[in-house]
Design a protein around this motif. Structure first.
Motif, short mmCIF file in Angstrom:
data_model
loop_
_atom_site.label_atom_id
_atom_site.label_comp_id
_atom_site.label_asym_id
_atom_site.label_seq_id
_atom_site.Cartn_x
_atom_site.Cartn_y
_atom_site.Cartn_z
N HIS A 50 -37.32 31.89 -83.08
CA HIS A 50 -37.46 30.28 -82.66
C HIS A 50 -38.16 29.44 -83.21
CE1 HIS A 50 -34.45 30.69 -79.49
NE2 HIS A 50 -34.92 32.00 -78.86
N MET A 51 -39.33 29.79 -83.46
CA MET A 51 -40.42 28.91 -84.23
C MET A 51 -39.97 28.63 -85.74
SD MET A 51 -42.38 28.12 -82.02
CE MET A 51 -43.52 27.14 -82.83
N HIS A 57 -36.88 28.59 -86.86
CA HIS A 57 -35.66 27.88 -86.62
C HIS A 57 -36.10 26.19 -86.46
CE1 HIS A 57 -31.67 26.36 -85.43
NE2 HIS A 57 -32.14 25.83 -84.72
N LEU A 58 -37.31 25.96 -85.62
CA LEU A 58 -37.80 24.74 -85.53
C LEU A 58 -38.71 24.27 -86.51
CD1 LEU A 58 -38.75 25.12 -81.89
CD2 LEU A 58 -36.95 23.98 -82.69
N ASN A 59 -38.66 25.01 -87.54
CA ASN A 59 -39.59 24.66 -89.00
C ASN A 59 -40.75 24.84 -88.67
OD1 ASN A 59 -37.23 24.48 -90.74
ND2 ASN A 59 -36.73 22.31 -90.23
N ASN A 60 -41.29 25.48 -87.80
CA ASN A 60 -42.67 25.79 -87.64
C ASN A 60 -43.00 27.22 -87.38
OD1 ASN A 60 -43.96 23.02 -86.68
ND2 ASN A 60 -42.31 22.99 -85.34
N TYR A 75 -40.08 35.84 -91.01
CA TYR A 75 -39.38 34.63 -90.80
C TYR A 75 -39.97 33.29 -91.22
CZ TYR A 75 -36.89 37.74 -87.56
OH TYR A 75 -35.97 38.72 -87.08
#
Length: 90
Positions: A12-13, A15-18, A26
């Protein structure tokens, strides 16, 4: 019990570019923040694991139903990383 969630936070992080600091799977290639200090650069380069920590975990035991809880202090390397990030932010 397998939940399939071992990578969920990391995915998830990313995917959020973080992505998480130190996440080689990842997080993509290692990249320093623009204009970061030498101290922060050294700290980031020396951080050899994922910057992920659970301060407290709780669950109901699957067989007994008993509420179980574990706590852990923030590791020293992560405390140093957080302090360096805060100093560099200003």
């Amino acid at each position: 019990m397998e939940t399939g969630r071992t990578h969920q936070i990391r995915v998830h992080m990313a995917h959020l570019n973080n992505p998480l600091i130190g996440d080689q799977l990842y997080g993509g290639r290692f990249k320093l923040p623009a204009a970061c200090s030498i101290e922060l650069s050294d700290c980031l380069r020396g951080f050899k694991r994922q910057a992920l920590h659970a301060r407290k975990l709780e669950l109901d035991h699957p067989e007994s139903g008993e509420r179980m809880s574990w706590s852990a202090s923030t590791p020293a390397d992560m405390v140093e990383l957080i302090e360096q990030l805060r100093r560099d932010r200003g």
